[in-house]
Design an enzyme around this catalytic site. Structure first.
Site, PDB file in Angstrom:
ATOM      1  N   TYR A 140       0.964  -1.123   0.160  1.00 26.38           N
ATOM      2  CA  TYR A 140       0.092  -0.011   0.222  1.00 26.38           C
ATOM      3  C   TYR A 140       0.977   1.162   0.015  1.00 26.38           C
ATOM      4  CZ  TYR A 140      -3.625   3.269   1.568  1.00 26.38           C
ATOM      5  OH  TYR A 140      -4.265   4.675   1.570  1.00 26.38           O
ATOM      6  N   ASP A 235       9.236   2.550   0.107  1.00 21.14           N
ATOM      7  CA  ASP A 235       8.080   3.358   0.963  1.00 21.14           C
ATOM      8  C   ASP A 235       8.061   2.830   2.550  1.00 21.14           C
ATOM      9  OD1 ASP A 235       5.911   4.515   2.116  1.00 21.14           O
ATOM     10  OD2 ASP A 235       4.373   3.663   0.554  1.00 21.14           O
ATOM     11  N   LYS A 263       3.857   8.780   9.512  1.00 21.48           N
ATOM     12  CA  LYS A 263       3.372   7.954  10.678  1.00 21.48           C
ATOM     13  C   LYS A 263       4.168   8.294  11.832  1.00 21.48           C
ATOM     14  CE  LYS A 263       0.670   4.674   8.573  1.00 21.48           C
ATOM     15  NZ  LYS A 263       0.475   4.247   7.188  1.00 21.48           N
TER      16      LYS A 263
HETATM   17  C1  LIG Z   1       0.310   4.509   5.887  1.00 25.17           C
HETATM   18  C2  LIG Z   1       0.911   4.486   4.538  1.00 25.17           C
HETATM   19  C3  LIG Z   1       0.786   5.136   3.698  1.00 25.17           C
HETATM   20  C4  LIG Z   1      -0.189   6.427   3.662  1.00 25.17           C
HETATM   21  O1  LIG Z   1       0.145   7.286   4.525  1.00 25.17           O
HETATM   22  P1  LIG Z   1      -1.009   8.167   4.631  1.00 25.17           P
HETATM   23  O2  LIG Z   1      -0.552   9.090   5.994  1.00 25.17           O
HETATM   24  O3  LIG Z   1      -2.334   7.384   5.313  1.00 25.17           O
HETATM   25  O4  LIG Z   1      -1.547   8.923   3.612  1.00 25.17           O
HETATM   26  C5  LIG Z   1       1.729   5.151   2.594  1.00 25.17           C
HETATM   27  N1  LIG Z   1       2.428   4.139   2.505  1.00 25.17           N
HETATM   28  C6  LIG Z   1       2.674   3.033   3.436  1.00 25.17           C
HETATM   29  C7  LIG Z   1       3.529   1.992   3.512  1.00 25.17           C
HETATM   30  C8  LIG Z   1       1.851   3.277   4.612  1.00 25.17           C
HETATM   31  O5  LIG Z   1       1.940   2.428   5.611  1.00 25.17           O
END
Ligand SMILES: *Cc1c(COP(=O)(O)O)cnc(C)c1O
Length: 423
Positions: A140, A235, A263
């Site tokens: 994701y 990511d 995060k």
């Molecule tokens: C949570 C997450 C996102 C998206 O971040 P948001 O702050 O919810 O937009 C993108 N990549 C990874 C790997 C994530 O865990």
């Protein structure tokens, strides 16, 4: 009280939630409403006190309402909440990130993980002059059009939209490969060699539950990206500062060109970041041709909370303790399940783990989906009734905070054994 909140929420917010995972669709039952949170606990409007393994889907590694983070926030709020002018705190945040992440010379701060990845993809396209991005099933990367895709049928590797409202053009610029399959990714990369701008990957995949990369897999991605002149993007919105002080890239033998964060670096406030080599980062506006902007980017409240959070993490260096506690918990859970004869796989890394009701640890999204999600939902609700809150989906990862003590974890083992007994 909560039936009323539910009907009010449903009347004015689509699905009653501002992010779909909160709606409990994959575990059934009624979604909870939060009242407050402190330490390892979440307190709900219907009077529950929950030991929290969701931790806002990862950010709250110090636990909730950490006193140092809260006091930094209070102080910052009194000095004004947004200036649209650079602050020393933004420089300190950028210095902290670039000092603690080897591959990061420069970093741009944004407001969410989604924005960070969106910027990384545009930057990779602007830098390489190419359009295609390769991603992996089950990873994701936020709700960016071109990332809301699934492996398409027909033309090998070309994605199709997984959400309504995503254009075929956006989806068609993405290639999708299964995670942990070296041959599949080699074939795709070589077939699209001249048009590939970047390979984007969660190096430890944590958004399909936890799926660990096989040895040398990430190194192979690095080699392939280099071979065809594409960038490699890690990511690390979840893994950044979760597994070590810095990025997972610090620990990994494969070095990405760009790293995205979110995060944990915001300490519970909205944030994202994208960083990498100066030569690539300098392509961003205002110095370079790749446009990117944000009214609230580098917001002083987010800087204050994020810096307080990261400085405390640096000082405490809790990573070994967190990993040891997580290992003890998951070993205990596995042993209890084995004793009762329930097939369950509990992959873990550092302070992350997830539960798959299947015999072996999944290697990819297809195997993840081949697990008993009904059994997960039952266990989720048993644990919830015992005051333990897992992320409300079989395809999310659980997290520990530094306040998830051995004593608390023993309570989890007791509740887990009882939950299995009730299955
Ligand atoms: C949570 C997450 C996102 C998206 O971040 P948001 O702050 O919810 O937009 C993108 N990549 C990874 C790997 C994530 O865990």
């Amino acid at each position: 009280m909560t039936p009323d909140l539910r009907s009010r929420a449903n009347a004015v917010i689509p699905g009653g939630v501002n992010s779909p995972a909160r709606a409990f669709k994959s575990v059934g039952g009624n979604p909870l409403f939060a009242e407050r949170a402190e330490g390892p606990y979440l307190y709900t409007r219907d009077g529950r006190k929950l030991l929290d393994f969701c931790l806002s889907f990862g950010p709250m590694i110090l636990g909730h309402a950490d006193p140092d983070v809260v006091s930094a926030l209070r102080e910052a709020a009194g000095r004004g909440t947004s200036y649209a002018m650079t602050t020393e705190a933004e420089i300190e945040m950028a210095e902290l990130l670039t000092d603690s992440i080897e591959v990061m010379d420069k970093v741009r701060l944004v407001n969410s993980g989604t924005e960070a990845v969106m910027t990384a993809l545009r930057l990779a396209r602007g830098y390489t002059g190419r359009e295609k991005i390769l991603k992996f099933s089950g990873c994701y990367h936020g709700h960016i059009d071109s990332m809301l895709v699934q492996a398409g049928s027909g033309v090998a590797g070309i994605a199709s939209a997984s959400s309504a409202g995503v254009t075929s053009d956006a989806a068609g610029s993405t290639l999708v490969a299964p995670f942990n399959d070296v041959e599949a990714v080699e074939t795709l990369v070589r077939a699209h060699a001249g048009e590939l701008a970047a390979i984007v990957v969660e190096p430890i995949a944590a958004n399909m539950g936890l799926v660990l990369p096989e040895p040398k897999y990430l190194l192979r991605l690095r080699e392939l990206a280099t071979e065809v002149g594409a960038l490699l993007i890690f990511d690390e919105v979840i893994t950044g500062f979760r597994l070590t002080f810095g990025a997972f890239a610090n620990l990994c033998c494969a070095k990405p060109d760009l790293v995205t964060l979110g995060k944990i670096i915001g300490g519970g406030l909205p944030i994202g970041a994208v960083g990498g080599r100066a030569e690539v980062m300098n392509h961003l506006a205002p110095d370079g041709p790749v446009y990117q902007a944000g009214t609230l980017s580098g917001n002083p409240l987010c800087m204050a909370a994020g810096l307080a959070n990261l400085r405390k993490l640096r000082e405490l260096d809790p990573y070994e303790t967190l990993a040891a506690r997580t290992r003890r918990l998951t070993d205990g859970m596995k042993a209890a399940a084995d004793e009762k004869g329930f097939p369950v796989a509990i992959p873990r890394d550092g302070s992350m783990f997830s539960l798959f009701f299947r015999a072996s640890e999944p290697r990819n999204f297809a195997e993840v989906q081949n697990s008993d999600t009904e059994r997960f939902a039952k266990v989720f609700h048993s644990l919830l009734d015992a005051g333990i809150y897992l992320p409300p989906s079989p395809f999310e990862t659980s997290f520990l905070s530094i306040l998830h003590s051995d004593e608390r974890l023993d309570e989890v083992l007791t509740a887990w054994t009882a939950a299995l007994h009730n299955l």
